[in-house]
Design a protein around this motif. Structure first.
Motif, PDB file in Angstrom:
ATOM      1  N   ASN A  79      57.923  25.335  61.534  1.00 22.94           N
ATOM      2  CA  ASN A  79      58.217  25.066  63.477  1.00 22.94           C
ATOM      3  C   ASN A  79      60.184  25.731  62.912  1.00 22.94           C
ATOM      4  N   GLU A  86      63.439  25.809  70.745  1.00 22.44           N
ATOM      5  CA  GLU A  86      62.343  26.290  68.866  1.00 22.44           C
ATOM      6  C   GLU A  86      62.660  27.980  69.163  1.00 22.44           C
ATOM      7  N   ASP A  89      57.840  29.094  66.133  1.00 19.04           N
ATOM      8  CA  ASP A  89      55.915  28.591  65.517  1.00 19.04           C
ATOM      9  C   ASP A  89      54.713  29.072  65.662  1.00 19.04           C
TER      10      ASP A  89
END
Length: 282
Positions: A79, A86, A89
């Motif tokens: 991750n 982000e 992931d």
């Protein structure tokens, strides 16, 4: 009788001269083209490996390279957070020699490198940064085992401070035509005690079309932390990303990554086969 004495004397004299010549003759040198080259001044000791080779060997030993390569493949979940967002992931699976790679993302899209082409599946999935993701994160994971790959060049540099401790460093560069980004470079930090790879400064030139000025002006660094062992092999489970300069070292923190569920595989099966409903990413 006199004639016999003269003959015997001649034989003795000839024998003595031959022994004298053999004694003064320099020892023969057997040519061996397979000898490992050494530094002109003997490196770190007469007949020793060049210092750069020693640097590589100690890192490979610390990370149990031979034991790592004895396994067919390895997988891990990653991750990655960059600049508060982000970035990735998913699960990365790769042959331990890095010749094939697969990324299964949380959104159920896939990236597969079969040793020749990079495939995106499904074909209509978001392909932004796909080729960068394909090779970058697996390379960071396998970096301790990549320092002696074909096309690599390593040059020792001055010691640098990391966490108030002096670390040996060396600059890793690549010959033209090596990989997707031969203009990239890395500055490798080796722990003074364990000799493990603790950090690497780097530039990203992928997609620059030979103009590396922007990348050279903004180097980054990865810091490896929170090591765990799997089959007695050490792996960092926390990566931190920073800005970096040759003068200051690491500067502002840019992101981090968490590595979990590191698992060895002894068969690749069909993991790296060209999937249906995919397209090739150039």
């Amino acid at each position: 009788m006199k004639r016999i004495f003269v003959v015997l004397f001649s034989i003795v004299l000839l024998s003595c001269n031959q022994k004298k010549e053999e004694k003064n003759k320099p020892p023969e040198v057997t040519e061996n083209k397979d000898l490992t080259p050494v530094e002109p001044d003997g490196g770190i000791g007469d007949g020793a490996l060049p210092i750069s080779n020693h640097f590589i060997k100690t890192i490979e030993k610390a990370h149990k390279k031979d034991k790592f390569l004895n396994h067919k493949a390895i997988s891990f979940y990653v991750n990655i957070i960059f600049n508060g967002k982000e970035h990735l992931d998913g699960k990365v699976t790769m042959l331990t020699n890095s010749s094939k790679i697969r990324i299964d993302k949380k959104d159920e899209s896939k990236l597969i490198y079969d040793g020749k082409n990079v495939y995106l599946c499904p074909a209509d999935a978001n392909d932004k940064g796909a080729r960068f993701d394909m090779f970058t994160w697996s390379y960071f994971f396998g970096l301790p085992y990549k320092l002696n790959d074909p096309g690599t060049k390593l040059e020792m540099q001055n010691d640098r401070m990391l966490d108030n401790t002096t670390h040996s460093t060396a600059k890793l560069t690549f010959e033209a035509g090596t990989g997707d980004a031969p203009d990239d470079w890395y500055v490798i930090y080796s722990d003074p005690i364990s000799k493990s790879l603790q950090a690497a400064a780097y530039i990203v030139t992928f997609g620059s079309d030979g103009n590396t000025s922007k990348a050279e002006a903004d180097p980054h660094a990865i810091r490896y932390k929170e090591f765990t062992t799997v089959d007695d092999i050490p792996f960092a489970t926390k990566w931190e990303f920073y800005g970096w300069t040759p003068e200051k070292g690491m500067t502002d923190k840019l992101g981090e990554a968490t590595i979990t569920d590191i698992t060895f595989l002894e068969s690749e099966g069909k993991l790296f086969d060209d999937p249906e409903n995919s397209k090739i990413i150039d």
